[in-house]
Design a protein around this motif. Structure first.
Motif, PDB file in Angstrom:
ATOM      1  N   LEU A  71       2.137   6.092 -12.676  1.00 58.15           N
ATOM      2  CA  LEU A  71       3.318   6.086 -11.814  1.00 58.15           C
ATOM      3  C   LEU A  71       3.645   4.688 -11.312  1.00 58.15           C
ATOM      4  O   LEU A  71       2.754   3.875 -11.070  1.00 58.15           O
ATOM      5  CB  LEU A  71       3.086   7.008 -10.616  1.00 58.15           C
TER       6      LEU A  71
ATOM      7  N   PRO B 192       8.566  17.018 -15.651  1.00 59.02           N
ATOM      8  CA  PRO B 192       8.978  15.605 -15.714  1.00 59.02           C
ATOM      9  C   PRO B 192      10.296  15.442 -16.454  1.00 59.02           C
ATOM     10  O   PRO B 192      10.538  16.158 -17.423  1.00 59.02           O
ATOM     11  CB  PRO B 192       7.829  14.936 -16.487  1.00 59.02           C
ATOM     12  N   LYS B 193      11.134  14.557 -15.947  1.00 60.06           N
ATOM     13  CA  LYS B 193      12.427  14.319 -16.595  1.00 60.06           C
ATOM     14  C   LYS B 193      12.340  13.042 -17.416  1.00 60.06           C
ATOM     15  O   LYS B 193      12.249  11.948 -16.873  1.00 60.06           O
ATOM     16  CB  LYS B 193      13.529  14.195 -15.535  1.00 60.06           C
TER      17      LYS B 193
ATOM     18  N   THR C 247      14.260   6.646  -7.062  1.00 56.49           N
ATOM     19  CA  THR C 247      12.966   7.119  -6.598  1.00 56.49           C
ATOM     20  C   THR C 247      13.107   7.641  -5.177  1.00 56.49           C
ATOM     21  O   THR C 247      14.078   7.337  -4.485  1.00 56.49           O
ATOM     22  CB  THR C 247      11.910   5.998  -6.614  1.00 56.49           C
ATOM     23  N   LYS C 248      12.152   8.464  -4.770  1.00 47.13           N
ATOM     24  CA  LYS C 248      12.081   8.938  -3.392  1.00 47.13           C
ATOM     25  C   LYS C 248      10.717   8.572  -2.845  1.00 47.13           C
ATOM     26  O   LYS C 248       9.736   8.678  -3.570  1.00 47.13           O
ATOM     27  CB  LYS C 248      12.274  10.457  -3.329  1.00 47.13           C
TER      28      LYS C 248
ATOM     29  N   GLU D 214       6.037  14.087   0.027  1.00 45.03           N
ATOM     30  CA  GLU D 214       6.716  14.256  -1.262  1.00 45.03           C
ATOM     31  C   GLU D 214       7.186  12.905  -1.802  1.00 45.03           C
ATOM     32  O   GLU D 214       7.517  12.013  -1.022  1.00 45.03           O
ATOM     33  CB  GLU D 214       7.936  15.166  -1.100  1.00 45.03           C
ATOM     34  N   PHE D 215       7.212  12.772  -3.113  1.00 45.98           N
ATOM     35  CA  PHE D 215       7.792  11.573  -3.721  1.00 45.98           C
ATOM     36  C   PHE D 215       8.279  11.877  -5.132  1.00 45.98           C
ATOM     37  O   PHE D 215       7.870  12.868  -5.733  1.00 45.98           O
ATOM     38  CB  PHE D 215       6.781  10.418  -3.746  1.00 45.98           C
ATOM     39  N   THR D 216       9.170  11.029  -5.594  1.00 46.91           N
ATOM     40  CA  THR D 216       9.613  11.041  -6.986  1.00 46.91           C
ATOM     41  C   THR D 216       9.409   9.636  -7.512  1.00 46.91           C
ATOM     42  O   THR D 216       9.822   8.675  -6.869  1.00 46.91           O
ATOM     43  CB  THR D 216      11.110  11.415  -7.087  1.00 46.91           C
TER      44      THR D 216
ATOM     45  N   THR E 100      10.370  10.663 -15.019  1.00 46.30           N
ATOM     46  CA  THR E 100      10.155  10.695 -13.572  1.00 46.30           C
ATOM     47  C   THR E 100       9.345  11.941 -13.218  1.00 46.30           C
ATOM     48  O   THR E 100       9.517  12.994 -13.829  1.00 46.30           O
ATOM     49  CB  THR E 100      11.480  10.726 -12.784  1.00 46.30           C
ATOM     50  N   PHE E 101       8.453  11.801 -12.275  1.00 48.17           N
ATOM     51  CA  PHE E 101       7.613  12.915 -11.820  1.00 48.17           C
ATOM     52  C   PHE E 101       7.812  13.129 -10.334  1.00 48.17           C
ATOM     53  O   PHE E 101       7.895  12.172  -9.568  1.00 48.17           O
ATOM     54  CB  PHE E 101       6.130  12.593 -12.066  1.00 48.17           C
ATOM     55  N   ASP E 102       7.879  14.412  -9.939  1.00 43.11           N
ATOM     56  CA  ASP E 102       7.856  14.793  -8.520  1.00 43.11           C
ATOM     57  C   ASP E 102       6.452  15.288  -8.204  1.00 43.11           C
ATOM     58  O   ASP E 102       5.859  16.000  -9.014  1.00 43.11           O
ATOM     59  CB  ASP E 102       8.817  15.960  -8.233  1.00 43.11           C
TER      60      ASP E 102
ATOM     61  N   GLU F 176       6.006  19.170  -8.537  1.00 39.54           N
ATOM     62  CA  GLU F 176       5.803  19.907  -9.788  1.00 39.54           C
ATOM     63  C   GLU F 176       4.319  20.147 -10.088  1.00 39.54           C
ATOM     64  O   GLU F 176       3.992  20.878 -11.011  1.00 39.54           O
ATOM     65  CB  GLU F 176       6.498  19.206 -10.955  1.00 39.54           C
TER      66      GLU F 176
END
Lengths: 132, 85
Positions: free
Chosen positions: A30, B2-3, B14-15, B49-51, B62-64, B67
């Motif tokens: 990441l 994941p997108k 991003t978050k 939480e994050f993205t 991208t991963f949250d 998920e």
């Protein structure tokens, strides 16, 4: 996760890590641009502009069960991290009826917290059992 | 899930969103504290939480954190690529 870009992650994986681990890194590498996520977790060092060595164990409900943070020159102990995950998994599966004393490893006895155990831990868990 | 995305010059959002990097650092008990520095998360509380964009098995996606609900997660931060972990 680090403040490096995903492109740098790819280069590190392709040119170094894949030579250490067959098939390359199996989990997502990441990227944390600007340290925003590190800030959220309290591990971002604004002086150096990098995330420090923070490691978080998050359970299936999304709850933080433990963390460890080290300054950059000292690496973590992966075996100890896995031991902690195994201990947290056992405690969760027992629905909190079992606890793992210091130095516990899979196969060693667990403790059953309750009134009967008060003052009796010494009978079921000897000091040398906390060491390998 | 994941997108996956095809990276060009654009970077995925991003978050959390950007914090105010122009804010002046303050001095707390003799130490410099930047606006981007925050207290540690607490054990027994929900992980924030994050993205985030990632390189994963030859692809960019991208991963949250969300998920991975239902699984155990080890989230590791490190100072930089090409260092040890």
């Amino acid at each position: 996760m680090s403040t490096d870009s995903m492109f740098a992650h790819k280069m590190w994986n392709d040119h170094e890590l894949s030579k250490m681990v067959g098939g390359g890194v199996p989990f997502p590498m990441l990227s944390d641009p600007g340290g925003r996520i590190g800030t959220l977790y309290g591990v971002y060092d604004g002086d150096a502009g990098v995330d420090t060595r923070g490691r978080f164990i998050i359970d299936p409900d999304g709850v933080v069960q433990g963390f460890e943070v080290l300054t950059p020159p000292v690496g973590r102990n992966v075996a100890e991290t896995l031991r902690q995950v195994q201990a947290f998994q056992l405690v969760r599966e027992s629905k909190g009826t079992q606890a793992t004393p210091s130095g516990w490893r899979p196969g060693k006895p667990t403790l059953k917290p309750g009134p009967d155990l008060v003052g009796k831990v010494w009978e079921v868990w000897k000091t040398d059992m906390a060491f390998d | 899930m994941p997108k996956e995305f095809k990276p060009g010059c654009e970077r995925p959002a991003t978050k959390p969103e950007k914090t105010d990097a122009t804010a002046q650092p303050e001095t707390v008990r003799g130490e410099t504290r930047h606006a981007t520095e925050a207290p540690m998360v607490k054990i027994g509380k929900k992980a924030p939480e994050f993205t985030a964009p990632a390189f994963h098995q030859g692809r960019f996606a991208t991963f949250d954190l969300a998920e991975f609900s239902g699984k155990w997660v080890l989230l590791c931060f490190y100072p930089g690529d090409f260092t040890f972990v």
